[in-house]
Scaffold this motif. Structure first.
Motif, PDB file in Angstrom:
ATOM      1  N   MET A  59       0.832  -1.182   0.000  1.00 14.94           N
ATOM      2  CA  MET A  59       0.000   0.000   0.000  1.00 14.94           C
ATOM      3  C   MET A  59       0.878   1.247   0.000  1.00 14.94           C
ATOM      4  O   MET A  59       1.970   1.264   0.541  1.00 14.94           O
ATOM      5  CB  MET A  59      -0.884   0.038   1.250  1.00 14.94           C
ATOM      6  CG  MET A  59      -1.969  -1.006   1.283  1.00 14.94           C
ATOM      7  SD  MET A  59      -2.979  -0.821   2.762  1.00 14.94           S
ATOM      8  CE  MET A  59      -4.242   0.255   2.132  1.00 14.94           C
ATOM      9  N   SER A  60       0.366   2.297  -0.587  1.00 20.32           N
ATOM     10  CA  SER A  60       1.105   3.554  -0.599  1.00 20.32           C
ATOM     11  C   SER A  60       0.863   4.300   0.703  1.00 20.32           C
ATOM     12  O   SER A  60      -0.094   4.039   1.429  1.00 20.32           O
ATOM     13  CB  SER A  60       0.670   4.411  -1.785  1.00 20.32           C
ATOM     14  OG  SER A  60      -0.697   4.716  -1.664  1.00 20.32           O
ATOM     15  N   LYS A  61       1.748   5.236   0.995  1.00 22.72           N
ATOM     16  CA  LYS A  61       1.624   6.040   2.216  1.00 22.72           C
ATOM     17  C   LYS A  61       0.383   6.922   2.140  1.00 22.72           C
ATOM     18  O   LYS A  61       0.067   7.489   1.103  1.00 22.72           O
ATOM     19  CB  LYS A  61       2.866   6.910   2.409  1.00 22.72           C
ATOM     20  CG  LYS A  61       4.101   6.110   2.771  1.00 22.72           C
ATOM     21  CD  LYS A  61       3.991   5.595   4.181  1.00 22.72           C
ATOM     22  CE  LYS A  61       5.252   4.887   4.607  1.00 22.72           C
ATOM     23  NZ  LYS A  61       5.124   4.268   5.911  1.00 22.72           N
ATOM     24  N   VAL A  62      -0.315   7.029   3.266  1.00 27.27           N
ATOM     25  CA  VAL A  62      -1.518   7.844   3.369  1.00 27.27           C
ATOM     26  C   VAL A  62      -1.177   9.060   4.223  1.00 27.27           C
ATOM     27  O   VAL A  62      -0.735   8.905   5.353  1.00 27.27           O
ATOM     28  CB  VAL A  62      -2.663   7.043   4.029  1.00 27.27           C
ATOM     29  CG1 VAL A  62      -3.897   7.888   4.197  1.00 27.27           C
ATOM     30  CG2 VAL A  62      -2.959   5.791   3.225  1.00 27.27           C
ATOM     31  N   PRO A  63      -1.365  10.282   3.698  1.00 28.18           N
ATOM     32  CA  PRO A  63      -1.038  11.457   4.513  1.00 28.18           C
ATOM     33  C   PRO A  63      -2.056  11.664   5.634  1.00 28.18           C
ATOM     34  O   PRO A  63      -3.256  11.529   5.434  1.00 28.18           O
ATOM     35  CB  PRO A  63      -1.083  12.609   3.505  1.00 28.18           C
ATOM     36  CG  PRO A  63      -2.005  12.142   2.431  1.00 28.18           C
ATOM     37  CD  PRO A  63      -1.844  10.649   2.368  1.00 28.18           C
ATOM     38  N   LEU A  64      -1.544  11.980   6.811  1.00 29.86           N
ATOM     39  CA  LEU A  64      -2.378  12.263   7.982  1.00 29.86           C
ATOM     40  C   LEU A  64      -1.750  13.412   8.745  1.00 29.86           C
ATOM     41  O   LEU A  64      -0.529  13.507   8.810  1.00 29.86           O
ATOM     42  CB  LEU A  64      -2.393  11.057   8.936  1.00 29.86           C
ATOM     43  CG  LEU A  64      -3.407   9.965   8.775  1.00 29.86           C
ATOM     44  CD1 LEU A  64      -3.192   8.877   9.825  1.00 29.86           C
ATOM     45  CD2 LEU A  64      -4.811  10.466   8.861  1.00 29.86           C
ATOM     46  N   THR A  65      -2.560  14.252   9.315  1.00 27.97           N
ATOM     47  CA  THR A  65      -2.020  15.290  10.194  1.00 27.97           C
ATOM     48  C   THR A  65      -1.757  14.646  11.555  1.00 27.97           C
ATOM     49  O   THR A  65      -2.233  13.547  11.840  1.00 27.97           O
ATOM     50  CB  THR A  65      -2.995  16.468  10.372  1.00 27.97           C
ATOM     51  OG1 THR A  65      -4.188  15.985  10.981  1.00 27.97           O
ATOM     52  CG2 THR A  65      -3.318  17.135   9.040  1.00 27.97           C
ATOM     53  N   VAL A  66      -1.023  15.324  12.396  1.00 24.13           N
ATOM     54  CA  VAL A  66      -0.737  14.820  13.739  1.00 24.13           C
ATOM     55  C   VAL A  66      -2.038  14.596  14.506  1.00 24.13           C
ATOM     56  O   VAL A  66      -2.212  13.572  15.169  1.00 24.13           O
ATOM     57  CB  VAL A  66       0.193  15.803  14.495  1.00 24.13           C
ATOM     58  CG1 VAL A  66       0.382  15.378  15.929  1.00 24.13           C
ATOM     59  CG2 VAL A  66       1.528  15.906  13.782  1.00 24.13           C
ATOM     60  N   ALA A  67      -2.975  15.543  14.397  1.00 26.77           N
ATOM     61  CA  ALA A  67      -4.262  15.421  15.092  1.00 26.77           C
ATOM     62  C   ALA A  67      -5.054  14.226  14.567  1.00 26.77           C
ATOM     63  O   ALA A  67      -5.697  13.506  15.343  1.00 26.77           O
ATOM     64  CB  ALA A  67      -5.072  16.699  14.932  1.00 26.77           C
ATOM     65  N   GLY A  68      -5.024  14.000  13.266  1.00 30.90           N
ATOM     66  CA  GLY A  68      -5.738  12.869  12.680  1.00 30.90           C
ATOM     67  C   GLY A  68      -5.159  11.538  13.130  1.00 30.90           C
ATOM     68  O   GLY A  68      -5.901  10.588  13.415  1.00 30.90           O
TER      69      GLY A  68
END
Length: 158
Positions: A1-10
């Motif tokens: 799977m490819s990397k999924v962007p997430l914020t620190v809060a998410g």
């Protein structure tokens, strides 16, 4: 799977959900299954069937959240140095060119998106139109009612 962007809060929200699923939901389901088993015949036991169904849901959600966290690329907007450019994690103040209405959105991962709290999915047409633009630029967004234009008032990394 490819990397999924997430914020620190998410990412923190997903970790909290995972903790709750493992420490609260899973034991509750196990107790419900044990209680339903004590009622006798399992072939006609609706409580047992419902508890097993709930267990399947909880275990599936645990796997899903663990998968998202393991493939997450956690991005802290405060550490970004994008020279005022609109990027993932940025908070953007906009003004609708037609109505003059102001709005503020943060561009976040798909799992964090919540338009009511001002969080736009990075995959949304609005976010795609904003990415790469600077304060003062006008973004054209393809909306169901036609093309809408928004002026970018400010870009912040908070």
């Amino acid at each position: 799977m490819s990397k999924v962007p997430l914020t620190v809060a998410g990412a923190e929200k997903l970790r909290t959900e995972l903790y709750r699923l493992k420490t609260v939901e899973r034991p509750n389901v196990i107790a419900a299954i044990a209680e339903a088993r004590s009622h006798g015949d399992l072939s006609e036991n609706a409580e047992y069937d419902a508890a097993k169904e709930r267990q399947a849901f909880v275990e599936g959600r645990i796997q899903e959240v663990e998968g998202k966290l393991s493939n997450a690329q956690i991005i802290d907007p405060k550490l970004l140095d994008a020279d005022g450019r609109c990027v993932f994690g940025a908070t953007v103040d906009l003004e609708d060119q037609d109505s003059g209405a102001a709005a503020t959105y943060q561009i976040v991962g798909e799992d964090e998106a919540d338009i009511k709290s001002g969080k736009l999915s990075v995959a949304s047409p609005m976010a795609r139109a904003l990415i790469g633009k600077y304060a003062g630029d006008v973004a054209q967004v393809q909306a169901p009612g036609g093309i809408r234009e928004y002026e970018i008032i400010d870009v912040r990394y908070e």
